[in-house]
Design a protein around this motif. Structure first.
Motif, PDB file in Angstrom:
ATOM      1  N   LEU A  97       0.830  -1.200   0.000  1.00  0.00           N
ATOM      2  CA  LEU A  97       0.000   0.000   0.000  1.00  0.00           C
ATOM      3  C   LEU A  97       0.864   1.249   0.000  1.00  0.00           C
ATOM      4  N   ALA A  98       1.972   1.210   0.741  1.00  0.00           N
ATOM      5  CA  ALA A  98       2.877   2.356   0.755  1.00  0.00           C
ATOM      6  C   ALA A  98       3.479   2.586  -0.612  1.00  0.00           C
ATOM      7  N   ALA A  99       3.702   1.486  -1.371  1.00  0.00           N
ATOM      8  CA  ALA A  99       4.355   1.603  -2.674  1.00  0.00           C
ATOM      9  C   ALA A  99       3.415   2.061  -3.766  1.00  0.00           C
ATOM     10  N   SER A 100       2.126   1.687  -3.695  1.00  0.00           N
ATOM     11  CA  SER A 100       1.278   1.964  -4.849  1.00  0.00           C
ATOM     12  C   SER A 100      -0.104   2.498  -4.508  1.00  0.00           C
ATOM     13  N   GLY A 101      -0.479   2.518  -3.253  1.00  0.00           N
ATOM     14  CA  GLY A 101      -1.827   2.951  -2.930  1.00  0.00           C
ATOM     15  C   GLY A 101      -1.899   4.442  -2.679  1.00  0.00           C
ATOM     16  N   SER A 102      -3.079   4.898  -2.258  1.00  0.00           N
ATOM     17  CA  SER A 102      -3.292   6.306  -1.956  1.00  0.00           C
ATOM     18  C   SER A 102      -3.153   6.529  -0.468  1.00  0.00           C
ATOM     19  N   PHE A 161      10.357   7.608   1.349  1.00  0.00           N
ATOM     20  CA  PHE A 161      11.547   6.826   1.033  1.00  0.00           C
ATOM     21  C   PHE A 161      11.476   5.504   1.785  1.00  0.00           C
ATOM     22  N   MET A 162      11.934   4.428   1.147  1.00  0.00           N
ATOM     23  CA  MET A 162      12.023   3.141   1.826  1.00  0.00           C
ATOM     24  C   MET A 162      13.229   2.367   1.333  1.00  0.00           C
ATOM     25  N   ALA A 180      12.159   5.985  -3.741  1.00  0.00           N
ATOM     26  CA  ALA A 180      11.887   7.331  -3.252  1.00  0.00           C
ATOM     27  C   ALA A 180      10.918   7.990  -4.224  1.00  0.00           C
ATOM     28  N   GLY A 181       9.943   8.695  -3.679  1.00  0.00           N
ATOM     29  CA  GLY A 181       8.985   9.371  -4.539  1.00  0.00           C
ATOM     30  C   GLY A 181       7.683   9.639  -3.841  1.00  0.00           C
ATOM     31  N   LYS A 182       6.654   9.890  -4.666  1.00  0.00           N
ATOM     32  CA  LYS A 182       5.330  10.192  -4.138  1.00  0.00           C
ATOM     33  C   LYS A 182       4.363   9.063  -4.463  1.00  0.00           C
TER      34      LYS A 182
END
Length: 233
Positions: free
Chosen positions: A11-16, A29-30, A55-57
């Motif tokens: 969820l952190a990588a691709s969700g809202s 960042f992870m 890293a990103g949004k």
């Protein structure tokens, strides 16, 4: 709840992200080290790593991935990928960029495009196609599942396969299904971010890949006991 750690990461990588009823899009960042382990091989002890960082949004991220193996005589396999990643669905990203194989030599460079995410029944899937120099094509597939005995004790079976379109004798790779690896690891999450594990790993090389390895005095198959740890932050 089953697979809660995996779903949080996905969820952190691709969700809202939603906070206080309003959309939020912070820069995040992870760093995640899936494997940092020692393997008991036929040729001695080997150190294996599999790590990634992003890293990103919310929708767009820069990913770095690296995996490899260091044996008694130095680094035998190693690569680095730099990828642009965009979320295309809940728990699914499409990724494209560059992969550099720095071991074995001579090094190879590839254009990469693939998908990464959670398949039905919560299988973690990473599938990538590659285009390299001299018309070389390749593909890699990684599938992992997690079974939670308790909230801290987790059993993780894994499958990895690599395919190539052409023989590349200089780096010991044959066409078709080049190699396959099956692993089973049992980890204990002391805290969610750190988990030591033990396990067993089987790998096999096929076709000309196996022939090249045996011609160099190596093995075409092995069963290895492993011990290491997994961490992320």
């Amino acid at each position: 709840m089953k697979k809660i750690n995996t779903m949080i990461l996905a969820l952190a990588a691709s969700g809202s992200a939603v906070a206080g009823g309003m959309n939020d899009d912070p820069f995040l960042f992870m760093l995640k080290v899936d494997k940092l382990e020692f393997r008991d091989t036929n040729e001695g002890t080997a150190l294996v790593w599999d790590a990634q960082a992003w890293a990103g949004k919310d929708l767009n991220k820069l990913w770095l991935k690296s995996e490899g193996e260091k044996g008694e005589e130095g680094t035998e396999e190693g690569n680095l990928e730099v990828l642009y990643s965009r979320a295309i669905a809940p728990f699914w990203d499409v990724q494209a960029g560059w992969r550099h194989d720095f071991r074995p030599t001579p090094d190879r460079d590839w254009f990469a495009i693939g998908v990464k995410g959670l398949a039905p029944y919560l299988f973690e899937v990473d599938a990538t196609a590659y285009a390299g120099e001299s018309g070389r094509l390749a593909a890699a597939l990684s599938v992992e599942y997690e079974y939670m005995f308790t909230q801290k004790l987790i059993l993780s079976p894994e499958l990895e396969m690599n395919f190539y379109s052409k023989d590349d004798e200089e780096v010991g790779v044959g066409s078709g299904l080049s190699d396959m690896e099956l692993g089973l690891r049992l980890r204990y999450e002391i805290v969610r971010e750190f988990a030591p594990y033990i396990g067993v790993n089987w790998w096999n090389k096929f076709g000309n890949t196996a022939d090249y390895a045996e011609a160099e005095g190596g093995d075409a198959s092995d069963v290895e006991f492993v011990a290491g740890f997994r961490l992320w932050f």
